[in-house]
Design an enzyme around this catalytic site. Structure first.
Site, PDB file in Angstrom:
ATOM      1  CD  GLU A  98      -2.778   1.294   2.410  1.00 10.07           C
ATOM      2  OE1 GLU A  98      -3.465   2.322   2.562  1.00 10.07           O
ATOM      3  OE2 GLU A  98      -2.829   0.322   3.178  1.00 10.07           O
ATOM      4  CE  LYS A 120      -4.574 -17.905  14.608  1.00  5.98           C
ATOM      5  NZ  LYS A 120      -4.298 -19.036  13.737  1.00  5.98           N
ATOM      6  CG  ASP A 176      -1.193 -17.168  12.853  1.00  7.05           C
ATOM      7  OD1 ASP A 176      -1.738 -16.770  11.803  1.00  7.05           O
ATOM      8  OD2 ASP A 176      -1.547 -18.204  13.444  1.00  7.05           O
ATOM      9  CG  HIS A 217      -3.944   7.401  -0.595  1.00  2.00           C
ATOM     10  ND1 HIS A 217      -3.616   6.067  -0.576  1.00  2.00           N
ATOM     11  CD2 HIS A 217      -4.254   7.727   0.688  1.00  2.00           C
ATOM     12  CE1 HIS A 217      -3.720   5.601   0.653  1.00  2.00           C
ATOM     13  NE2 HIS A 217      -4.096   6.586   1.440  1.00  2.00           N
TER      14      HIS A 217
END
Length: 390
Positions: free
Chosen positions: A87, A217, A291, A382
């Site tokens: 990004e 999770k 993770d 951006h």
């Protein structure tokens, strides 16, 4: 028609030859070319325990943000932070926020607690028996701890929360896990504890190893209240002149925008009333071998701000369920270990230091994006650096 099986070798599956065979298999099956996927520098043997059917690697570019000045109990000084992302503007934005924190004297970080959970549930013939079992469990906690702790030299059972529902007793076992994230360690210890309970409790019962209130999770309100992984706070007080000079906005406008965003977050039911903690954490997790799925829990946050009488702005973010490791899992893989070493966070005794670096990095990004939105240059950044480029 039966599709062919993926090539495997029970003895030498983690080898350059088997990775090449699987690439050739894919190229033949799907008529694709994989010249970049196969360009790796690590020893395939090092992947055992981390992945199956390996055929290459995805290369995510890593940018460097900083310096980030931290006044922590475990992380102290200036750090250059590796962020793996695709990004545009992200690394530049975090560097800007880090510059503001540095000019303000640094960000203060505090680890409140750190536990990993497993949540077995015990089943009974009635609610009353389930309640009585809960008392027995409290009276026999030392025996449960001994059984759980026998499975690991590192993981230790700290305490057990209990929740009575219908004719079941939901438990939430809290473990310390050293420098590992500890999900597997906690699962093994919880199973040993449950087996000891069944053998010694004197109740007619059975158990399910996970009753789902450990919320692995995925985000949950119980994690926000009771923590999962590390509960850590990053805070800073920003002088009005500094905010005006570095971020080109006024502290009163930043404060007002926080009120609007918090109200909007309540309206939407968000798990974080801040701006984008997941950006920092995902980039750090990918770079350092965490993770990545734990971002689902770790991104939850509680932002709190105060506008002081002198015009300065106190800003803090609390991450109640930050799950990271500096040992085990993917942290020892080649590039991941290097990125942890850049932070002096690889190996034993480094987990709490890395927790503080993660929290401080999140705060830097919050300040930078918040000021960009308030100042009106969010889209323009951006346009110049990111995905809006023509």
């Amino acid at each position: 028609m039966t599709s062919p099986s993926i090539p495997r070798d029970k003895t030498f599956d983690y080898s350059a030859e088997m990775m090449e065979k699987r690439r050739a298999f894919l190229e033949a099956q799907r008529s694709v070319s994989l010249p970049h996927t196969g360009q790796t520098s690590f020893d395939p043997a090092s992947l055992a325990g981390n992945i199956e059917n390996a055929f290459g690697a995805t290369q995510v570019p890593i940018g460097l943000a900083g310096p980030l000045t931290i006044n922590g109990e475990h992380a102290t000084g200036d750090f250059y932070v590796p962020l793996a992302t695709t990004e545009g503007t992200l690394v530049a934005s975090y560097s800007r926020g880090m510059g503001v924190l540095r000019a303000a004297g640094g960000v203060t970080t505090t680890v409140i607690e750190r536990y990993m959970q497993r949540a077995p549930v015990f089943h009974f013939e009635s609610a009353r028996r389930a309640r009585d079992f809960g008392q027995w469990l409290a009276d026999n906690l030392d025996g449960v701890k001994k059984a759980a702790n026998s499975t690991s030299s590192v993981g230790k059972l700290s305490h057990i929360e209990q929740y009575g529902v219908s004719k079941m007793r939901y438990l939430r076992m809290n473990f310390t896990t050293g420098d590992a994230a500890g999900q597997n360690m906690s699962g093994k210890a919880a199973q040993a504890a449950c087996q000891w309970i069944i053998k010694n409790c004197g109740f007619t019962t059975r158990y399910t190893l996970s009753g789902a209130i450990d919320t692995d999770k995925k985000h949950s309100q119980i994690n926000t209240l009771h923590s999962r992984g590390a509960r850590v706070v990053a805070e800073v007080t920003l002088p009005a002149d500094l905010v005006r000079e570095k971020l080109r906005v006024e502290t009163k406008d930043m404060y007002r925008a926080r009120q609007v965003s918090t109200l909007g977050g309540m309206l939407a039911g968000t798990s974080n009333n801040g701006l984008h903690a997941a950006n920092a954490l995902a980039a750090l997790f990918i770079a350092t071998g965490q993770d990545a799925a734990n971002v689902a829990e770790s991104q939850a946050g509680l932002t709190y701000v105060e506008l002081n009488d002198d015009g300065s702005l106190y800003w803090s973010i609390t991450l109640p369920s930050l799950i990271v490791a500096t040992y085990g899992g993917g942290t020892g893989l080649a590039t991941q270990r290097e990125c942890l070493e850049v932070l002096d966070c690889y190996g034993a005794g480094k987990a709490l230091k890395f927790v503080e670096i993660c929290a401080a990095t999140v705060l830097a990004g919050e300040l930078s994006l918040a000021s960009a939105v308030v100042g009106g240059d969010w889209v323009e950044s951006h346009d110049s650096l990111g995905r809006n480029r023509p």
